[in-house]
Design a protein around this motif. Structure first.
Motif, mmCIF file in Angstrom:
data_model
loop_
_atom_site.group_PDB
_atom_site.id
_atom_site.type_symbol
_atom_site.label_atom_id
_atom_site.label_comp_id
_atom_site.label_asym_id
_atom_site.label_seq_id
_atom_site.Cartn_x
_atom_site.Cartn_y
_atom_site.Cartn_z
ATOM 1 N N UNK A 5 -24.616 -5.060 -6.982
ATOM 2 C CA UNK A 5 -24.427 -3.839 -7.776
ATOM 3 C C UNK A 5 -24.573 -2.610 -6.896
ATOM 4 N N UNK A 6 -25.561 -2.656 -5.997
ATOM 5 C CA UNK A 6 -25.765 -1.527 -5.102
ATOM 6 C C UNK A 6 -24.556 -1.327 -4.195
ATOM 7 N N UNK A 7 -24.024 -2.453 -3.663
ATOM 8 C CA UNK A 7 -22.853 -2.360 -2.792
ATOM 9 C C UNK A 7 -21.663 -1.812 -3.553
ATOM 10 N N UNK A 8 -21.455 -2.255 -4.772
ATOM 11 C CA UNK A 8 -20.356 -1.763 -5.585
ATOM 12 C C UNK A 8 -20.498 -0.274 -5.853
ATOM 13 N N UNK A 9 -21.714 0.143 -6.149
ATOM 14 C CA UNK A 9 -21.945 1.567 -6.395
ATOM 15 C C UNK A 9 -21.707 2.376 -5.130
ATOM 16 N N UNK A 10 -22.130 1.824 -3.997
ATOM 17 C CA UNK A 10 -21.906 2.505 -2.717
ATOM 18 C C UNK A 10 -20.421 2.685 -2.438
ATOM 19 N N UNK A 11 -19.656 1.641 -2.682
ATOM 20 C CA UNK A 11 -18.217 1.702 -2.434
ATOM 21 C C UNK A 11 -17.571 2.776 -3.304
ATOM 22 N N UNK A 12 -17.929 2.815 -4.563
ATOM 23 C CA UNK A 12 -17.364 3.817 -5.475
ATOM 24 C C UNK A 12 -17.689 5.224 -4.980
ATOM 25 N N UNK A 13 -18.931 5.425 -4.581
ATOM 26 C CA UNK A 13 -19.344 6.747 -4.099
ATOM 27 C C UNK A 13 -18.619 7.110 -2.798
ATOM 28 N N UNK A 14 -18.515 6.151 -1.899
ATOM 29 C CA UNK A 14 -17.877 6.419 -0.604
ATOM 30 C C UNK A 14 -16.385 6.669 -0.758
ATOM 31 N N UNK A 15 -15.729 5.966 -1.672
ATOM 32 C CA UNK A 15 -14.309 6.210 -1.937
ATOM 33 C C UNK A 15 -14.118 7.635 -2.467
ATOM 34 N N UNK A 16 -15.032 8.078 -3.312
ATOM 35 C CA UNK A 16 -14.961 9.448 -3.840
ATOM 36 C C UNK A 16 -15.095 10.463 -2.712
ATOM 37 N N UNK A 38 -14.947 -6.315 3.863
ATOM 38 C CA UNK A 38 -13.893 -6.742 2.952
ATOM 39 C C UNK A 38 -14.171 -6.411 1.498
ATOM 40 N N UNK A 39 -15.436 -6.181 1.131
ATOM 41 C CA UNK A 39 -15.735 -5.799 -0.250
ATOM 42 C C UNK A 39 -15.138 -4.434 -0.588
ATOM 43 N N UNK A 40 -14.800 -3.656 0.458
ATOM 44 C CA UNK A 40 -14.207 -2.334 0.228
ATOM 45 C C UNK A 40 -12.683 -2.362 0.313
ATOM 46 N N UNK A 41 -12.106 -3.521 0.607
ATOM 47 C CA UNK A 41 -10.661 -3.591 0.840
ATOM 48 C C UNK A 41 -9.853 -3.134 -0.375
ATOM 49 N N UNK A 42 -10.153 -3.658 -1.549
ATOM 50 C CA UNK A 42 -9.340 -3.351 -2.730
ATOM 51 C C UNK A 42 -9.328 -1.861 -3.059
ATOM 52 N N UNK A 43 -10.477 -1.173 -3.164
ATOM 53 C CA UNK A 43 -10.423 0.265 -3.438
ATOM 54 C C UNK A 43 -9.790 1.066 -2.299
ATOM 55 N N UNK A 44 -9.964 0.613 -1.066
ATOM 56 C CA UNK A 44 -9.316 1.300 0.056
ATOM 57 C C UNK A 44 -7.800 1.179 -0.033
ATOM 58 N N UNK A 45 -7.318 0.011 -0.438
ATOM 59 C CA UNK A 45 -5.877 -0.177 -0.608
ATOM 60 C C UNK A 45 -5.327 0.731 -1.706
ATOM 61 N N UNK A 46 -6.122 0.972 -2.738
ATOM 62 C CA UNK A 46 -5.685 1.856 -3.821
ATOM 63 C C UNK A 46 -5.473 3.274 -3.303
ATOM 64 N N UNK A 47 -6.334 3.702 -2.377
ATOM 65 C CA UNK A 47 -6.192 5.043 -1.790
ATOM 66 C C UNK A 47 -5.051 5.065 -0.781
ATOM 67 N N UNK A 48 -5.043 4.083 0.122
ATOM 68 C CA UNK A 48 -4.041 4.057 1.191
ATOM 69 C C UNK A 48 -2.623 3.972 0.647
ATOM 70 N N UNK A 49 -2.432 3.247 -0.444
ATOM 71 C CA UNK A 49 -1.090 3.041 -0.964
ATOM 72 C C UNK A 49 -0.635 4.044 -1.984
ATOM 73 N N UNK A 50 -1.457 5.068 -2.279
ATOM 74 C CA UNK A 50 -1.111 6.037 -3.318
ATOM 75 C C UNK A 50 -0.511 7.309 -2.726
ATOM 76 N N UNK A 51 0.726 7.582 -3.083
ATOM 77 C CA UNK A 51 1.379 8.811 -2.618
ATOM 78 C C UNK A 51 0.757 10.052 -3.248
ATOM 79 N N UNK A 52 -0.042 9.875 -4.308
ATOM 80 C CA UNK A 52 -0.691 11.009 -4.968
ATOM 81 C C UNK A 52 -1.948 11.470 -4.224
ATOM 82 N N UNK A 53 -2.459 10.625 -3.342
ATOM 83 C CA UNK A 53 -3.653 10.984 -2.579
ATOM 84 C C UNK A 53 -3.279 11.896 -1.409
ATOM 85 N N UNK A 54 -4.207 12.779 -0.999
ATOM 86 C CA UNK A 54 -3.938 13.621 0.175
ATOM 87 C C UNK A 54 -3.705 12.758 1.417
#
Length: 338
Positions: A5-16, A38-54
């Motif tokens: 849970x802590x790792x998941x929360x960390x990933x969410x915060x770091x992605x933000x 690798x636990x951060x791969x999926x949210x990182x892919x969401x950012x990397x693949x989004x043309x809406x992101x800076x």
């Protein structure tokens, strides 16, 4: 369970923080996400693949994915190569290059995409050079045919990279100056074109001195001209960074010229030349044939650039001397204010 849970929360915060727009926080988040792995791969892919992101956030996401080394990022990285943003494409190439080192079908697919990108004349030069860099370390039997084609490419920086690779001159200019510049002026020119923008100014100055010595020592006229081109390229890089470290050599080149100089000399003089360059420029302009319009125009433009930058008036001593010695140079002197 609490650790997950802590790792998941960390990933969410770091992605933000990665997408927040603060460069310092973004760099720190990138480093932490790379450590999480690798636990951060999926949210990182969401950012990397989004043309809406800076673009900055997407670049950071791809850099984190490259550090993690998760091959699941390959499809997103390949898709990013088709987008117009160079920075995102270059970052995506880092991911593809990592996968290309794998000995499986994905590695083969990644290698082929990098090779195709490097060979694509329609792709931005920066992206093509990044693809070539990502191919470093691959077996030479795979790279040789690629570089043979690129040696004839219309993009000068791509040709420079190919020339260096084929000659084995892969060390940076600073190291080559210390160890001894290659004997082939075409190879030295390739190194200068690639490394000149970031080489230390002292290295560029020393390279000018070495190349000048080479130019003076050779007897063959074609070889002398080739070394002169290299010398001009080095002067251009010094001038582009506002350096007058080798102004003495630039001035002496203008003074001793008996024929056309490579354009690099005039380009450099226009940027950093001072009043000491005006007399030799005027002399070359007067001595050149009237039918040689292009060369005379370059000389006049360089003369005018110095006069304007130095804020000279027609009463300046050097301009008076030029007019007295060459009355026909009045058109040059007229570029100065009264």
């Amino acid at each position: 369970m609490s650790i997950r849970q802590s790792s998941s929360a960390d990933v969410i915060r770091l992605i933000a923080e990665l997408t927040a727009g603060d460069s310092q926080r973004r760099e720190m988040a990138l480093a932490r996400l790379a450590v999480i792995g690798t636990r951060a791969t999926t949210p990182l892919l969401a950012v990397a693949g989004s043309a809406q992101q800076p673009a900055e956030a997407r670049v950071a996401a791809f850099e984190a994915l490259e550090a993690i080394g998760d091959s699941r990022a390959l499809p997103a990285a390949m898709a990013a190569l088709g987008e117009p943003g160079e920075a995102v494409a270059v970052a995506a190439i880092g991911v593809i290059g990592h996968v290309a080192r794998e000995k499986d079908a994905r590695g083969t697919r990644a290698f082929e995409r990098l090779a195709a990108t490097a060979l694509s004349a329609g792709s931005p030069t920066a992206v093509r050079l990044a693809a070539l860099a990502a191919l470093d370390g691959q077996p030479e039997k795979l790279l040789k045919p690629i570089y043979e084609v690129l040696a004839k490419d219309p993009a000068s920086k791509v040709v420079a990279r190919a020339t260096r690779h084929q000659a084995g001159a892969v060390e940076p200019l600073e190291a080559l100056v210390a160890l001894g510049l290659p004997a082939d002026p075409a190879v030295v020119a390739a190194v200068a074109r690639e490394d000149g923008e970031r080489a230390p100014l002292a290295t560029l100055k020393r390279a000018v001195e070495i190349v000048r010595s080479r130019q003076e020592q050779v007897v063959d006229a074609e070889a002398r001209e080739q070394w002169a081109v290299v010398r001009g390229v080095l002067h251009q890089h010094l001038a582009a960074r506002g350096s007058r470290l080798a102004l003495y050599d630039l001035r002496e080149a203008l003074e001793s010229a008996t024929t056309h100089l490579p354009v690099g000399f005039l380009s450099a003089a226009a940027v950093v030349g001072d009043t000491s360059c005006l007399m030799p420029l005027a002399r070359a302009w007067v001595d050149s044939a009237a039918i040689d319009r292009s060369w005379r125009d370059h000389l006049a433009e360089t003369f005018g650039a110095i006069v304007t930058r130095e804020k000279l008036t027609r009463r300046h001593a050097v301009l008076k001397q030029i007019l007295e010695r060459w009355p026909s140079a009045g058109v040059l002197v007229a570029m100065a204010k009264r």
